[in-house]
Write a protein that holds these residues in place. Structure first.
Motif, PDB file in Angstrom:
ATOM      1  N   ASN A  31      -9.468   7.241  -4.273  1.00 59.83           N
ATOM      2  CA  ASN A  31      -9.897   6.129  -3.436  1.00 59.83           C
ATOM      3  C   ASN A  31      -8.758   5.145  -3.211  1.00 59.83           C
ATOM      4  OD1 ASN A  31     -12.479   7.134  -3.172  1.00 59.83           O
ATOM      5  ND2 ASN A  31     -13.260   6.053  -4.959  1.00 59.83           N
ATOM      6  N   VAL A  32      -7.978   4.910  -4.266  1.00 59.93           N
ATOM      7  CA  VAL A  32      -6.820   4.020  -4.146  1.00 59.93           C
ATOM      8  C   VAL A  32      -5.797   4.613  -3.180  1.00 59.93           C
ATOM      9  CG1 VAL A  32      -4.934   2.915  -5.388  1.00 59.93           C
ATOM     10  CG2 VAL A  32      -7.187   3.100  -6.466  1.00 59.93           C
ATOM     11  N   ASN A  33      -5.543   5.940  -3.325  1.00 61.62           N
ATOM     12  CA  ASN A  33      -4.580   6.597  -2.441  1.00 61.62           C
ATOM     13  C   ASN A  33      -5.052   6.590  -0.994  1.00 61.62           C
ATOM     14  OD1 ASN A  33      -2.948   7.145  -4.644  1.00 61.62           O
ATOM     15  ND2 ASN A  33      -3.814   9.173  -4.987  1.00 61.62           N
ATOM     16  N   ILE A  34      -6.347   6.806  -0.785  1.00 59.74           N
ATOM     17  CA  ILE A  34      -6.901   6.800   0.571  1.00 59.74           C
ATOM     18  C   ILE A  34      -6.717   5.428   1.204  1.00 59.74           C
ATOM     19  CG2 ILE A  34      -9.058   6.907   1.875  1.00 59.74           C
ATOM     20  CD1 ILE A  34      -9.931   9.163  -0.027  1.00 59.74           C
ATOM     21  N   SER A  35      -6.946   4.383   0.421  1.00 56.78           N
ATOM     22  CA  SER A  35      -6.764   3.027   0.941  1.00 56.78           C
ATOM     23  C   SER A  35      -5.323   2.803   1.382  1.00 56.78           C
ATOM     24  CB  SER A  35      -7.153   2.013  -0.138  1.00 56.78           C
ATOM     25  OG  SER A  35      -6.944   0.702   0.318  1.00 56.78           O
ATOM     26  N   LYS A  36      -4.373   3.277   0.560  1.00 51.82           N
ATOM     27  CA  LYS A  36      -2.960   3.150   0.940  1.00 51.82           C
ATOM     28  C   LYS A  36      -2.661   3.961   2.197  1.00 51.82           C
ATOM     29  CE  LYS A  36      -1.169   2.318  -3.744  1.00 51.82           C
ATOM     30  NZ  LYS A  36      -0.279   2.847  -4.809  1.00 51.82           N
ATOM     31  N   LEU A  37      -3.248   5.173   2.277  1.00 53.56           N
ATOM     32  CA  LEU A  37      -3.017   6.031   3.443  1.00 53.56           C
ATOM     33  C   LEU A  37      -3.554   5.378   4.713  1.00 53.56           C
ATOM     34  CD1 LEU A  37      -2.039   8.721   4.550  1.00 53.56           C
ATOM     35  CD2 LEU A  37      -4.267   9.701   3.999  1.00 53.56           C
ATOM     36  N   VAL A  38      -4.734   4.759   4.618  1.00 51.66           N
ATOM     37  CA  VAL A  38      -5.308   4.071   5.785  1.00 51.66           C
ATOM     38  C   VAL A  38      -4.384   2.954   6.255  1.00 51.66           C
ATOM     39  CG1 VAL A  38      -7.204   2.586   6.546  1.00 51.66           C
ATOM     40  CG2 VAL A  38      -7.706   4.662   5.252  1.00 51.66           C
ATOM     41  N   ASP A  39      -3.825   2.198   5.293  1.00 55.37           N
ATOM     42  CA  ASP A  39      -2.886   1.125   5.653  1.00 55.37           C
ATOM     43  C   ASP A  39      -1.664   1.688   6.364  1.00 55.37           C
ATOM     44  OD1 ASP A  39      -4.572  -0.714   4.531  1.00 55.37           O
ATOM     45  OD2 ASP A  39      -3.521  -0.800   2.600  1.00 55.37           O
ATOM     46  N   GLU A  40      -1.153   2.817   5.851  1.00 54.89           N
ATOM     47  CA  GLU A  40       0.021   3.431   6.471  1.00 54.89           C
ATOM     48  C   GLU A  40      -0.298   3.943   7.877  1.00 54.89           C
ATOM     49  OE1 GLU A  40       1.393   6.435   3.844  1.00 54.89           O
ATOM     50  OE2 GLU A  40       2.054   5.047   2.284  1.00 54.89           O
ATOM     51  N   ILE A  41      -1.497   4.521   8.042  1.00 57.92           N
ATOM     52  CA  ILE A  41      -1.908   5.014   9.362  1.00 57.92           C
ATOM     53  C   ILE A  41      -2.015   3.860  10.348  1.00 57.92           C
ATOM     54  CG2 ILE A  41      -3.826   6.040  10.647  1.00 57.92           C
ATOM     55  CD1 ILE A  41      -4.314   7.852   8.217  1.00 57.92           C
ATOM     56  N   ASN A  42      -2.603   2.749   9.889  1.00 57.47           N
ATOM     57  CA  ASN A  42      -2.724   1.584  10.763  1.00 57.47           C
ATOM     58  C   ASN A  42      -1.350   1.052  11.166  1.00 57.47           C
ATOM     59  OD1 ASN A  42      -5.522   1.648  10.711  1.00 57.47           O
ATOM     60  ND2 ASN A  42      -5.673   0.311   8.934  1.00 57.47           N
ATOM     61  N   ALA A  43      -0.425   1.025  10.183  1.00 58.72           N
ATOM     62  CA  ALA A  43       0.931   0.566  10.492  1.00 58.72           C
ATOM     63  C   ALA A  43       1.600   1.508  11.491  1.00 58.72           C
ATOM     64  CB  ALA A  43       1.752   0.467   9.205  1.00 58.72           C
ATOM     65  N   SER A  44       1.391   2.829  11.313  1.00 63.68           N
ATOM     66  CA  SER A  44       1.969   3.813  12.241  1.00 63.68           C
ATOM     67  C   SER A  44       1.388   3.649  13.642  1.00 63.68           C
ATOM     68  CB  SER A  44       1.719   5.233  11.724  1.00 63.68           C
ATOM     69  OG  SER A  44       2.378   5.460  10.506  1.00 63.68           O
ATOM     70  N   ASN A  45       0.069   3.386  13.709  1.00 62.40           N
ATOM     71  CA  ASN A  45      -0.551   3.189  15.018  1.00 62.40           C
ATOM     72  C   ASN A  45       0.020   1.960  15.730  1.00 62.40           C
ATOM     73  OD1 ASN A  45      -2.205   5.430  14.826  1.00 62.40           O
ATOM     74  ND2 ASN A  45      -3.893   4.320  13.901  1.00 62.40           N
ATOM     75  N   ARG A  46       0.257   0.902  14.953  1.00 60.21           N
ATOM     76  CA  ARG A  46       0.854  -0.289  15.559  1.00 60.21           C
ATOM     77  C   ARG A  46       2.259   0.021  16.068  1.00 60.21           C
ATOM     78  NH1 ARG A  46      -1.625  -2.787  11.031  1.00 60.21           N
ATOM     79  NH2 ARG A  46       0.368  -2.808   9.912  1.00 60.21           N
ATOM     80  N   TYR A  47       3.002   0.789  15.276  1.00 54.43           N
ATOM     81  CA  TYR A  47       4.368   1.162  15.663  1.00 54.43           C
ATOM     82  C   TYR A  47       4.362   2.022  16.930  1.00 54.43           C
ATOM     83  CZ  TYR A  47       9.033   3.263  15.179  1.00 54.43           C
ATOM     84  OH  TYR A  47      10.310   3.693  15.386  1.00 54.43           O
ATOM     85  N   ILE A  48       3.449   2.994  16.973  1.00 51.08           N
ATOM     86  CA  ILE A  48       3.335   3.861  18.145  1.00 51.08           C
ATOM     87  C   ILE A  48       2.981   3.037  19.387  1.00 51.08           C
ATOM     88  CG2 ILE A  48       1.942   5.692  19.183  1.00 51.08           C
ATOM     89  CD1 ILE A  48       1.763   6.930  16.363  1.00 51.08           C
TER      90      ILE A  48
END
Length: 305
Positions: free
Chosen positions: A95-112
């Motif tokens: 669950n902790v890793n998923i939360s970090k992954l979601v944050d990274e995905i959101n950051a990637s989406n902003r970058y894209i």
């Protein structure tokens, strides 16, 4: 115990008969029949006893087998419980890793989104650049100039008939006005680099100071670069001269019209490479504002064929 009782009874009757002396035949036959009946019952009881022993042995075997199965199932349940506990522990960590992954995905989406917005801005600037250039050229000049936008890059293709003296890399007098208009557009767009690329047909060149079409194409590109720098004030740091000889044709060399199209010099205007590298190396800290996205994102098609 029953068998001993039967034998005892028989012995008692026999003793009684002996003591009493003589016994009548009728009475003897009755005793004999009673004896045979008791022997038959004894035999039946013995068979039942043996059958019961066999059933008991079979039941004991089944009980042992069931006990083994129970022990095996208990071990299996214990193993499953341990696996479940391990999964629950891993799930909490997951669950902790998923939360970090979601944050990274959101950051990637902003970058894209930032890259998309930047590309849209670049496309819009290319449209403006192209429109300004084509509006500045006369109808006669457009006969020898082809302007296209392909994959975010502006290509200005100039015919050799307009640019150079026949069989030479020296720029002709009639090319000056056209190059001055192109130079003004280039000077206005300071964030763009300029590559000038010479191209030839496949007819070998025969000049004492030019070895082959490679030399001719590079010399022609270099002539345009020097004209843009020396006569029209374009920053030389933005300019690059190149030549591709006969190896980048846009038409077949089996006809005069095809050869004419291949003998061209392209001025290629692109956004500065370091700006793109900066975008790649560093993602934005926050999502760009929606108003930054240009409204007109229509693809640019070639203005002339």
């Amino acid at each position: 115990m029953k068998r001993l009782s039967i034998y005892a009874g028989v012995a008692f009757l026999s003793a009684a008969l002996l003591l009493s002396g003589c016994v009548s035949n009728k009475k003897f036959r009755s005793l004999q029949a009673r004896h045979d009946e008791m022997r038959a019952k004894e035999q039946a009881l013995t068979e039942k006893y043996q059958e019961a022993q066999q059933q008991l042995s079979s039941a004991n075997t089944r009980v042992t087998s069931l006990e083994d199965q129970i022990a095996s199932e208990r071990a299996n349940v214990k193993s499953l419980q341990e696996a479940l506990n391990q999964c629950l522990t891993s799930s909490n960590q997951g669950n902790v890793n998923i939360s970090k992954l979601v944050d990274e995905i959101n950051a990637s989406n902003r970058y894209i989104q930032h890259l998309v917005n930047t590309k849209n801005k670049s496309d819009s600037l290319n449209m403006v650049l192209t429109n300004r250039l084509t509006r500045s050229l006369s109808r006669e000049e457009m006969q020898d100039v082809d302007v296209q936008v392909l994959k975010g890059v502006v290509y200005i293709s100039l015919s050799d008939n307009m640019l150079y003296k026949s069989g030479s890399y020296e720029i002709s007098d009639r090319a000056g006005e056209t190059l001055s208009k192109i130079a003004k557009i280039i000077a206005d767009y300071r964030d763009y680099d300029v590559l000038v690329e010479g191209n030839t047909d496949n007819v070998p060149i025969s000049q004492p100071n030019i070895r082959n079409n490679w030399d001719l194409s590079v010399l022609r590109g270099s002539s345009v670069v020097q004209a843009l720098q020396n006569e029209y004030g374009v920053d030389p740091k933005r300019l690059t001269a190149a030549g591709r000889g006969e190896y980048n044709p846009v038409a077949g060399n089996d006809s005069e019209s095809g050869k004419t199209r291949n003998r061209r010099t392209q001025i290629i205007i692109t956004p500065k490479l370091d700006q793109f590298m900066e975008l790649i190396d560093k993602a934005p800290e926050s999502s760009p504002n929606s108003e930054d996205v240009p409204r007109d994102t229509t693809r640019t098609s070639p203005l002339r064929q």
